[in-house]
Design an enzyme around this catalytic site. Structure first.
Site, PDB file in Angstrom:
ATOM      1  N   SER A  24      29.351  44.911  32.808  1.00  0.00           N
ATOM      2  CA  SER A  24      30.740  45.506  32.203  1.00  0.00           C
ATOM      3  C   SER A  24      30.680  46.150  31.019  1.00  0.00           C
ATOM      4  CB  SER A  24      31.552  44.054  31.791  1.00  0.00           C
ATOM      5  OG  SER A  24      31.582  43.080  33.128  1.00  0.00           O
ATOM      6  N   HIS A  55      34.307  48.304  36.731  1.00  0.00           N
ATOM      7  CA  HIS A  55      32.790  48.388  37.522  1.00  0.00           C
ATOM      8  C   HIS A  55      32.982  49.443  38.497  1.00  0.00           C
ATOM      9  CE1 HIS A  55      31.592  43.989  36.217  1.00  0.00           C
ATOM     10  NE2 HIS A  55      32.704  44.075  35.697  1.00  0.00           N
ATOM     11  N   HIS A  77      29.215  40.253  41.587  1.00  0.00           N
ATOM     12  CA  HIS A  77      29.276  38.772  40.906  1.00  0.00           C
ATOM     13  C   HIS A  77      29.481  37.715  41.915  1.00  0.00           C
ATOM     14  CE1 HIS A  77      30.380  41.703  37.660  1.00  0.00           C
ATOM     15  NE2 HIS A  77      29.776  40.544  36.971  1.00  0.00           N
ATOM     16  N   TYR A  79      31.309  35.044  41.309  1.00  0.00           N
ATOM     17  CA  TYR A  79      32.728  34.765  41.288  1.00  0.00           C
ATOM     18  C   TYR A  79      33.633  35.500  42.483  1.00  0.00           C
ATOM     19  CZ  TYR A  79      33.357  38.548  37.872  1.00  0.00           C
ATOM     20  OH  TYR A  79      33.258  39.626  37.087  1.00  0.00           O
ATOM     21  N   GLU A  80      33.189  36.752  42.889  1.00  0.00           N
ATOM     22  CA  GLU A  80      33.826  37.689  43.838  1.00  0.00           C
ATOM     23  C   GLU A  80      33.614  37.141  45.010  1.00  0.00           C
ATOM     24  OE1 GLU A  80      33.510  42.350  42.576  1.00  0.00           O
ATOM     25  OE2 GLU A  80      31.469  41.089  42.261  1.00  0.00           O
ATOM     26  N   ALA A 107      27.786  41.995  29.636  1.00  0.00           N
ATOM     27  CA  ALA A 107      28.784  41.451  28.572  1.00  0.00           C
ATOM     28  C   ALA A 107      28.595  39.940  28.584  1.00  0.00           C
ATOM     29  CB  ALA A 107      30.145  41.854  29.044  1.00  0.00           C
ATOM     30  N   MET A 204      28.617  35.471  33.551  1.00  0.00           N
ATOM     31  CA  MET A 204      28.621  35.135  34.679  1.00  0.00           C
ATOM     32  C   MET A 204      27.582  36.052  35.608  1.00  0.00           C
ATOM     33  SD  MET A 204      32.883  34.858  34.704  1.00  0.00           S
ATOM     34  CE  MET A 204      33.741  34.280  33.150  1.00  0.00           C
ATOM     35  N   SER A 205      26.584  36.447  34.888  1.00  0.00           N
ATOM     36  CA  SER A 205      25.804  37.337  35.924  1.00  0.00           C
ATOM     37  C   SER A 205      24.242  37.237  35.495  1.00  0.00           C
ATOM     38  CB  SER A 205      26.421  38.708  35.792  1.00  0.00           C
ATOM     39  OG  SER A 205      26.074  39.146  34.588  1.00  0.00           O
ATOM     40  N   ASN A 228      32.762  38.962  22.724  1.00  0.00           N
ATOM     41  CA  ASN A 228      33.858  38.108  22.193  1.00  0.00           C
ATOM     42  C   ASN A 228      33.124  36.824  21.634  1.00  0.00           C
ATOM     43  OD1 ASN A 228      33.598  37.932  25.346  1.00  0.00           O
ATOM     44  ND2 ASN A 228      34.174  35.923  24.316  1.00  0.00           N
ATOM     45  N   HIS A 240      40.016  39.584  29.512  1.00  0.00           N
ATOM     46  CA  HIS A 240      38.941  40.688  30.016  1.00  0.00           C
ATOM     47  C   HIS A 240      39.153  41.882  29.532  1.00  0.00           C
ATOM     48  CE1 HIS A 240      36.054  42.199  32.783  1.00  0.00           C
ATOM     49  NE2 HIS A 240      36.819  43.206  33.152  1.00  0.00           N
TER      50      HIS A 240
HETATM   51  N1  HPA Z   1      32.149  33.864  28.888  1.00  0.00           N
HETATM   52  C1  HPA Z   1      31.866  34.152  30.283  1.00  0.00           C
HETATM   53  N2  HPA Z   1      31.428  35.423  30.516  1.00  0.00           N
HETATM   54  C2  HPA Z   1      31.831  36.357  29.383  1.00  0.00           C
HETATM   55  C3  HPA Z   1      32.309  35.951  28.276  1.00  0.00           C
HETATM   56  C4  HPA Z   1      32.605  34.683  27.790  1.00  0.00           C
HETATM   57  O1  HPA Z   1      33.167  34.424  26.812  1.00  0.00           O
HETATM   58  N3  HPA Z   1      32.595  37.425  27.683  1.00  0.00           N
HETATM   59  C5  HPA Z   1      32.070  38.367  28.450  1.00  0.00           C
HETATM   60  N4  HPA Z   1      31.606  37.693  29.493  1.00  0.00           N
END
Ligand code: HPA
Length: 272
Positions: A24, A55, A77, A79-80, A107, A204-205, A228, A240
């Site tokens: 990301s 993406h 991902h 989650y998709e 990310a 998540m990846s 973050n 996001h």
């Molecule tokens: N959690 C999960 N995935 C992420 C985060 C997060 O805080 N930031 C960027 N990808």
């Protein structure tokens, strides 16, 4: 996988040395690839179209810092709704085309409060909490049934990345990446749990690609951009958009780091 490999072998200019999976906000590096051949994921047999904002979803083959690279701009991902095997397809095809090194990026949220937003963390180890594994099913040609994960992330590549970071004045740390399924962000209680489990960052990846890479014998360097503070650490809700903004802000540092690593990689058959 066979049809995918044959198709791409016919389109790329040269066998890749290095596969790059760009997460990301980090995809801009693929725009810098020279003599680039770009193929949208949707055109590649065996690949699904990717959907998430930020993406691009295409493969870029060409040269970067004198190395033959196969960059994946945007990733699949779980989650998709993609099955675990689909997440590993880019890495598997890169391996089948000849890549021996994977640089995988993502990310991530900072679970360790010392990791400021915008900082870069070399992934030293991971926790697979996705509830999936891309190796489930028959063993594919060239892969191991039970790959050793003791050194999933290559020590010498981490050392190389650290020396590049030092020379370039880029701050990097080492840490443990926990992968969750998503797509909801974690709760503060989950983030406390992850901290107790030894995670420094959460995302998540990445883990599916790394597992497939290890099964195929590729050396892996993982780089997480902390976009973050994970939920409950700063008290502000996660969004996001901040992931995308942090990626853009860190893009220049990130690219210098990866380019330096590419320059410093040992040449096949060479001494340095
Ligand atoms: N959690 C999960 N995935 C992420 C985060 C997060 O805080 N930031 C960027 N990808």
């Amino acid at each position: 996988m066979e049809g995918t490999t044959e198709y791409l072998a016919g389109r790329i200019p040269a066998p890749p040395e290095v596969a790059l999976v760009l997460g990301s906000g980090l995809g801009a590096l693929a725009d810098a690839v020279e003599d680039a051949v770009r193929v949208a994921y949707g055109e590649i047999p065996g690949f699904a179209a990717s959907t998430v904002v930020g993406h691009a979803g295409r493969m870029v083959a060409g040269r970067l810092e004198g190395r033959s690279v196969l960059a994946f701009q945007g990733r699949y991902h779980a989650y998709e709704g993609h099955p675990a095997a689909a997440l590993a397809a880019p890495v598997r095809v890169a391996a089948a085309l000849g890549a021996r090194t994977l640089i995988v990026t993502c990310a991530a949220g900072g679970v360790n409060a010392d990791l400021a937003a915008g900082s870069l963390m070399l992934i030293a180890d991971h926790l697979n909490l996705m509830g999936q594994n891309p190796l489930v099913g028959p063993v594919l040609p060239g892969e191991e049934r039970f790959p050793d994960m003791t050194e999933a992330y290559d020590r010498s590549l981490m050392t190389l990345a650290e020396s590049v970071a030092k020379a370039e004045g880029i701050a990097v740390s080492r840490g443990v990446y926990a992968a969750l399924l998503g797509p909801s962000y974690e709760t503060p209680a989950e983030v406390r749990m992850l901290r107790m489990l030894g995670a420094d960052a959460v995302g998540m990846s990445t883990v599916p690609e790394v597992i497939a890479a290890r099964a195929g014998g590729l050396r892996v360097l993982g780089i997480a951009l902390i976009t973050n503070a994970a939920a409950g650490i700063s008290g502000t809700p996660l969004d996001h958009a901040e992931v995308v903004v942090a990626g853009a802000e860190a893009a220049e540092r990130f690219q210098r780091l990866v380019r330096g690593v590419l320059r410093g990689l040992p040449r096949p058959g060479g001494s340095a």
